[in-house]
Design a protein around this motif. Structure first.
Motif, PDB file in Angstrom:
ATOM      1  N   ASN A  84       1.045  -1.246  -0.061  1.00  0.00           N
ATOM      2  CA  ASN A  84       0.099   0.073   0.117  1.00  0.00           C
ATOM      3  C   ASN A  84       1.011   1.223   0.152  1.00  0.00           C
ATOM      4  OD1 ASN A  84       0.054   1.254   2.775  1.00  0.00           O
ATOM      5  ND2 ASN A  84      -0.131  -1.042   3.174  1.00  0.00           N
ATOM      6  N   ARG A  90     -14.590   6.550   0.150  1.00  0.00           N
ATOM      7  CA  ARG A  90     -15.084   6.321  -1.298  1.00  0.00           C
ATOM      8  C   ARG A  90     -14.088   5.282  -2.125  1.00  0.00           C
ATOM      9  NH1 ARG A  90     -19.192   5.286  -5.028  1.00  0.00           N
ATOM     10  NH2 ARG A  90     -18.437   5.761  -7.063  1.00  0.00           N
ATOM     11  N   GLN A  91     -14.572   4.183  -2.242  1.00  0.00           N
ATOM     12  CA  GLN A  91     -13.595   3.215  -3.124  1.00  0.00           C
ATOM     13  C   GLN A  91     -13.861   3.759  -4.702  1.00  0.00           C
ATOM     14  OE1 GLN A  91     -12.000   0.808  -1.410  1.00  0.00           O
ATOM     15  NE2 GLN A  91     -10.654   0.339  -3.167  1.00  0.00           N
ATOM     16  N   THR A  94     -11.758   2.931  -7.079  1.00  0.00           N
ATOM     17  CA  THR A  94     -11.323   1.717  -8.164  1.00  0.00           C
ATOM     18  C   THR A  94     -11.289   0.559  -7.292  1.00  0.00           C
ATOM     19  OG1 THR A  94      -8.763   1.860  -8.122  1.00  0.00           O
ATOM     20  CG2 THR A  94     -10.354   3.230  -9.614  1.00  0.00           C
ATOM     21  N   ASP A  95     -10.821  -0.669  -7.825  1.00  0.00           N
ATOM     22  CA  ASP A  95     -10.631  -1.773  -6.899  1.00  0.00           C
ATOM     23  C   ASP A  95      -9.295  -1.571  -6.014  1.00  0.00           C
ATOM     24  OD1 ASP A  95     -12.720  -3.111  -8.017  1.00  0.00           O
ATOM     25  OD2 ASP A  95     -11.340  -4.162  -9.617  1.00  0.00           O
ATOM     26  N   ASN A  96      -8.483  -0.608  -6.766  1.00  0.00           N
ATOM     27  CA  ASN A  96      -7.132  -0.557  -5.661  1.00  0.00           C
ATOM     28  C   ASN A  96      -6.991   0.814  -5.133  1.00  0.00           C
ATOM     29  OD1 ASN A  96      -6.479  -2.223  -8.460  1.00  0.00           O
ATOM     30  ND2 ASN A  96      -5.694  -3.094  -6.741  1.00  0.00           N
ATOM     31  N   LYS A 146     -19.570   0.861  -2.250  1.00  0.00           N
ATOM     32  CA  LYS A 146     -18.202   1.809  -2.291  1.00  0.00           C
ATOM     33  C   LYS A 146     -18.085   2.891  -1.302  1.00  0.00           C
ATOM     34  CE  LYS A 146     -17.465   0.074  -7.122  1.00  0.00           C
ATOM     35  NZ  LYS A 146     -17.261   0.727  -8.375  1.00  0.00           N
ATOM     36  N   TRP A 147     -19.279   3.017  -0.646  1.00  0.00           N
ATOM     37  CA  TRP A 147     -18.963   4.134   0.347  1.00  0.00           C
ATOM     38  C   TRP A 147     -19.079   3.669   2.026  1.00  0.00           C
ATOM     39  CZ3 TRP A 147     -18.663   9.149  -0.553  1.00  0.00           C
ATOM     40  CH2 TRP A 147     -18.919   9.691  -1.838  1.00  0.00           C
ATOM     41  N   THR A 148     -18.230   4.318   2.574  1.00  0.00           N
ATOM     42  CA  THR A 148     -18.180   3.820   4.108  1.00  0.00           C
ATOM     43  C   THR A 148     -17.788   5.051   5.106  1.00  0.00           C
ATOM     44  OG1 THR A 148     -16.920   1.752   3.530  1.00  0.00           O
ATOM     45  CG2 THR A 148     -16.792   2.433   5.875  1.00  0.00           C
ATOM     46  N   SER A 161     -21.689   0.846   6.127  1.00  0.00           N
ATOM     47  CA  SER A 161     -21.638   1.301   4.599  1.00  0.00           C
ATOM     48  C   SER A 161     -22.860   1.520   4.070  1.00  0.00           C
ATOM     49  CB  SER A 161     -21.091  -0.067   3.862  1.00  0.00           C
ATOM     50  OG  SER A 161     -20.957   0.128   2.520  1.00  0.00           O
ATOM     51  N   ASP A 216     -10.318   9.214   1.405  1.00  0.00           N
ATOM     52  CA  ASP A 216     -10.975   9.220   2.621  1.00  0.00           C
ATOM     53  C   ASP A 216     -10.691  10.903   2.997  1.00  0.00           C
ATOM     54  OD1 ASP A 216     -11.183   7.519   5.576  1.00  0.00           O
ATOM     55  OD2 ASP A 216     -10.384   9.337   5.794  1.00  0.00           O
ATOM     56  N   ALA A 237      -8.690   4.308  -3.092  1.00  0.00           N
ATOM     57  CA  ALA A 237      -9.796   4.724  -2.057  1.00  0.00           C
ATOM     58  C   ALA A 237      -9.310   6.294  -1.647  1.00  0.00           C
ATOM     59  CB  ALA A 237      -9.994   3.653  -0.740  1.00  0.00           C
TER      60      ALA A 237
END
Length: 248
Positions: free
Chosen positions: A49, A212-213, A215-217, A185-187, A181, A221, A219
């Motif tokens: 990461n 918010r996510q 893409t797959d990789n 894609k939102w937390t 959630s 915040d 995020a």
């Protein structure tokens, strides 16, 4: 976290404590992995990461004097056992020399009694620190979390026999946290914690944010941090932090 300029000689307690924790965790992790291999013969998984943020805030306190931070880490998991390393730039008031924090950690994450547990140890190490500053320290960690529908609730306790800085000895941090959630894609998540120190610098901290996510990789915040002790210095003040993290 309280940053002070008082100095003392570093003792051997941290080394003995870290060694005992890590040896115990490795033995437990290997035993757990042996059990897991009977049912699920999968090998270790490595994840990386990197992140960039407008600030690096740890337990409500800015670790970069409210400047931007760049960080990166690597994690290895095998069954219930995990280990990893993480690093970020840092800057402390009155200290022009310390420039980076490197964390090393290991633990096990079993599941029992309807909860996901985390028993681990974390070592915090600082490069360029002044002689005798005694910034380096180790914490033992016990955490538990549980999913309830789209929400997750949790709590954690961290304990160190010789905390950050020459003025500190034993320290304990306790935290309650939750995440929800509301949509794909939102937390939304937040936490409230209390840092207990051997000095007179105890304080309470809290944060609330949304992620918010993208893409797959990737995020994004956005998070608000605050403490109840602004009088300790600007780094204890309220602040909003934006961070972008990539995991792969």
């Amino acid at each position: 976290m309280t940053r002070k300029t008082q100095l003392k000689a570093s003792g051997r307690n941290d080394l003995w404590f870290a060694g005992a924790c890590l040896i115990g965790l490795v033995v437990w992790g290997l035993a757990s992995q042996a059990d897991a291999q009977v049912a699920e013969p999968s090998g270790p998984v490595i994840a990386w990461n990197v992140a960039v943020g407008s600030d690096y805030v740890f337990r409500g306190v800015s670790q970069t004097e409210e400047d931007a931070a760049i960080s990166g880490g690597v994690d290895l998991t095998s069954g219930t056992f995990y280990a990893g390393a993480w690093a970020s730039n840092v800057a402390f008031p009155g200290d022009p020399d310390t420039n980076a924090e490197i964390d090393l950690y290991a633990g096990v994450r079993p599941e029992f009694a309807g909860w996901n547990w985390d028993f681990g140890a974390v070592g915090y190490f600082y490069t360029g620190q002044p002689n005798g500053a005694d910034y380096d320290y180790v914490e033992a960690k016990v955490a538990a979390s549980r999913a309830i529908g789209p929400a997750t609730i949790g709590a954690a306790v961290y304990w160190s026999p010789d905390f950050f800085g020459a003025a500190e000895d034993e320290a304990t941090y306790v935290e309650a946290n939750a995440a929800f959630s509301p949509a794909d894609k939102w937390t939304v998540s937040g936490a409230v914690g209390r840092q207990f120190l051997s000095s007179d610098f105890d304080y309470t901290t809290w944060n609330l944010g949304v992620a918010r996510q993208l893409t797959d990789n990737l995020a994004l915040d956005v998070r608000y941090h605050d403490t109840d002790e602004h009088a300790f210095g600007d780094i204890y003040g309220s602040r909003a932090v934006v961070s972008l993290k990539a995991a792969f």
